[in-house]
Design an enzyme around this catalytic site. Structure first.
Site, short mmCIF file in Angstrom:
data_model
loop_
_atom_site.label_atom_id
_atom_site.label_comp_id
_atom_site.label_asym_id
_atom_site.label_seq_id
_atom_site.Cartn_x
_atom_site.Cartn_y
_atom_site.Cartn_z
N GLY A 44 0.80 -1.21 0.00
CA GLY A 44 0.00 0.00 0.00
C GLY A 44 0.84 1.26 0.00
O GLY A 44 0.32 2.36 -0.06
N HIS A 71 16.83 10.28 -13.74
CA HIS A 71 16.25 9.05 -13.21
C HIS A 71 15.53 9.29 -11.88
O HIS A 71 15.93 10.15 -11.10
CB HIS A 71 17.35 7.99 -13.01
CG HIS A 71 17.71 7.28 -14.28
ND1 HIS A 71 18.94 6.70 -14.47
CD2 HIS A 71 17.01 7.07 -15.41
CE1 HIS A 71 18.97 6.14 -15.68
NE2 HIS A 71 17.81 6.36 -16.26
N ASP A 192 29.72 6.25 -7.87
CA ASP A 192 28.71 5.23 -8.17
C ASP A 192 29.29 3.82 -7.93
O ASP A 192 30.32 3.47 -8.49
CB ASP A 192 28.31 5.42 -9.64
CG ASP A 192 27.28 4.42 -10.15
OD1 ASP A 192 26.79 3.59 -9.36
OD2 ASP A 192 26.95 4.50 -11.36
N GLY A 364 23.80 0.96 -17.61
CA GLY A 364 24.24 2.35 -17.63
C GLY A 364 25.31 2.64 -16.59
O GLY A 364 25.74 3.79 -16.45
N HIS A 365 25.69 1.64 -15.83
CA HIS A 365 26.67 1.84 -14.76
C HIS A 365 27.97 1.11 -15.09
O HIS A 365 27.94 -0.05 -15.49
CB HIS A 365 26.13 1.31 -13.43
CG HIS A 365 24.84 1.95 -13.01
ND1 HIS A 365 24.80 3.07 -12.23
CD2 HIS A 365 23.55 1.63 -13.30
CE1 HIS A 365 23.53 3.41 -12.03
NE2 HIS A 365 22.76 2.56 -12.67
N HIS A 387 25.89 5.15 -3.81
CA HIS A 387 25.01 4.45 -4.75
C HIS A 387 25.24 2.95 -4.76
O HIS A 387 25.65 2.37 -5.76
CB HIS A 387 25.22 5.03 -6.16
CG HIS A 387 24.03 4.90 -7.07
ND1 HIS A 387 23.64 3.70 -7.62
CD2 HIS A 387 23.13 5.80 -7.53
CE1 HIS A 387 22.57 3.89 -8.38
NE2 HIS A 387 22.24 5.16 -8.32
ZN LIG Z 1 20.95 6.00 -9.83
ZN LIG Z 2 20.68 6.69 -13.20
#
Ligand SMILES: [Zn+2]
Ligand SMILES: [Zn+2]
Length: 552
Positions: A44, A71, A192, A364-365, A387
């Site tokens: 919920g 994003h 990242d 993408g990383h 991240h």
């Molecule tokens: Zn991200």
């Molecule tokens: Zn991203």
């Protein structure tokens, strides 16, 4: 020199809701403002935001918010945060990022926010900070790293990145600027960590298009390609592949249409003239002349693809001979929903192609070698892995050590624990409140654990509502109690259970009358306990029990 404080409010020990506050000279710049989607056990709950209590308390000191890319895990919490601040600060980012932010703020009717496009390479002055955006490659155009220049040194927050040497738009990451910063001397790198556990280099986005094109060429019927709507270059590549085979393209799903439109208006998507058709025109075209690009790559409940898989889409009915390509991998936590969707598609008779069958997706990383490349280019004094869950943060630290960074200068952090840097060096500072806020519908709040527990009960064992009517004079039951149930996973009537529950209610009320309990609250509590005990005794289940006592 005053203390430079880098405070992650989200994104550490998790993948999602990235948000970092950087403080110098009493002034603050916020980098990213992301959200997270709830896991299956948060029933919920629609969205999860970083707990930004600290920022709310310091709101008068915020110079600006810089968003690295569009994003959701970097941008999605922006409207929720801005509307909680009395005097919202300006927001900065690349053009596409700001266009996506604008569309988000419009949905929330937030009109008076200052959004400013900052082209990569340019620097903006934010109090004691000079904020510079550096072009990076990722799975959405206009992704940037942010270098915050201060008297104390440079903090570089990479945002999400990979080093794609052949990106679809021909603009690789600004490696030379990163190297320049490295020569100037970067104090702290916040990087990242998403793919640090994958060895080698990630594959280039431009490898994906030819593979999709090859598979479309082999498909006998309609082709559905599902991907993230924000992966605008992927959408462009699918359009190109469709054009190559003389197929029309139909975009299905609200966010797919929206993002592609934004991408078109900014020149990131360049479709051949007349290639798009509307969903309602689909039936005018033979199956082998059509490619559908759809949302739903994560098996989201109301997404277009999920509805197609359940034969419940208003415009698209899939059948035997159609091909569905998953041009994305499931985000951890979504595997089950994706598997379910895939299996439904097989049931319909579709051919399903996932990244396990063909290289139709590129992350993408950056992988481990790219993370090392970043470390070597930037040569930071201190490293603060961002991240990633705890495992990835740790692995990122090991990569930093491998390229020669002193382990004492690597900070494996958690949300709410800042790294403080002054002339004596860097160390973890005093922890501040951090965690999660839940969004339920449009409301933001600390949905108490009770609510989540209730929802779990409801979904597992259902609910009993018992309405008892008693006399105001002596508390005696004056009418047969009514028992209503919903979502209870067992047959009541057949088992005579309903009768037994009524008897339990009567006994409970008799007991109360004997003890002269008249207060409605107390009566309801008593009824609740007795009924719950009875149901558990008989069925070993704990449905939610909701007694309603009416005195007449
Ligand atoms: Zn991200
Ligand atoms: Zn991203």
């Amino acid at each position: 020199m005053s203390t430079l404080k880098v405070l992650p409010l989200g994104g550490l020990g998790e993948i999602g809701k990235n948000m970092t506050a950087v403080e110098y000279d009493g002034r603050i710049v916020v980098v990213d403002c992301g959200l997270r989607f709830p896991t299956a056990d948060m029933m919920g709950i629609d969205l999860v935001l970083p707990d930004f209590t600290w920022l709310r308390e310091r709101q008068n000191d915020i110079e600006g918010i810089v968003i690295t890319h569009g994003h959701e895990d970097h941008l999605g919490a922006l409207p929720f945060v801005l509307r909680e601040l009395d005097d919202p600060p300006p927001v900065f980012g690349g053009r596409l990022t700001m266009a996506m932010a604008r569309s988000k703020l419009d949905e929330h009717r937030l009109k008076d926010i200052e959004l400013e496009d900052v082209p990569p390479g340019e620097t903006i002055e934010l109090g004691p900070f000079d904020a510079e955006l550096i072009h990076m490659t990722h799975s959405i155009p206009d992704s940037c790293a942010v270098a915050l220049h201060t008297d104390a040194g440079i903090v570089l927050i990479t945002g999400d990145y990979k080093f794609d040497q052949t990106p679809v738009d021909g603009k690789p990451a600004d490696v030379s600027r990163l190297a320049e910063l490295g020569r100037e001397g970067v104090l702290l790198l916040c990087g990242d960590s998403t793919n640090v556990d994958r060895p080698g280099f990630s594959i280039s986005e431009s490898m994906v298009g030819p593979e999709i094109e090859r598979l479309i060429g082999r498909a006998p019927g309609r082709v559905v390609v599902t991907s993230f709507a924000s992966n605008i270059h992927r959408v462009q590549q699918v359009i190109d592949a469709a054009a190559e085979h003389g197929r029309k393209v139909c975009l299905v799903g609200r966010s797919m249409r929206k993002n592609t439109n934004i991408g078109r208006s900014l020149g990131h998507v360049n479709p051949p003239e007349g290639i798009f058709i509307q969903p309602r025109e689909l039936e005018d075209w033979p199956d082998h002349k059509v490619v559908i690009i759809s949302t739903g790559s994560q098996g989201e409940p109301l997404s277009a693809l999920r509805r197609m898989a359940h034969n419940d889409h208003p415009a698209v009915t899939l059948h035997e001979g159609d091909t569905v390509m998953f041009s994305a991998t499931p985000i951890p936590g979504n595997e089950r929903a994706v598997n379910e969707t895939v299996d439904r598609l097989f049931q319909i008779g579709c051919d399903v192609i996932t990244t396990r069958d063909a290289p139709i997706h590129a992350s993408g990383h950056g992988y481990a070698e790219e993370v090392k490349l970043m470390l070597n280019l930037v040569k930071p004094r201190y490293v603060f892995p961002f991240h990633g869950d705890h495992k990835r943060i740790r692995l990122h630290g090991q990569l930093a050590e491998a390229v020669g960074i002193d382990p004492a200068n690597v900070f494996q952090g958690v949300n709410g624990r800042p790294v403080d840097i002054d002339e004596r060096g860097a160390r973890f500072g005093e922890e501040v409140q951090a965690g999660r806020l839940f969004v339920d519908g449009m409301d933001i709040g600390d949905v108490a654990d009770v609510a989540l527990r209730d929802r779990r009960h409801l979904s597992a064992d259902g609910i009993f509502v018992v309405v008892a009517t008693i006399s105001e004079d002596d508390g005696a039951s004056v009418a047969d109690p009514e028992v209503i149930m919903r979502g209870v996973p067992f047959q009541m009537e057949a088992d005579g259970l309903l009768e037994e529950i009524r008897r339990t209610v009567d006994q409970s009320l008799e007991k109360a009358a004997r003890e002269e309990i008249r207060e409605i609250d107390l009566l309801q509590e008593l009824l609740h306990d007795d009924i719950a005990a009875f149901v558990y005794e008989r069925l070993r289940r704990r449905p939610m029990v909701l007694p309603v006592v009416v005195a007449v």
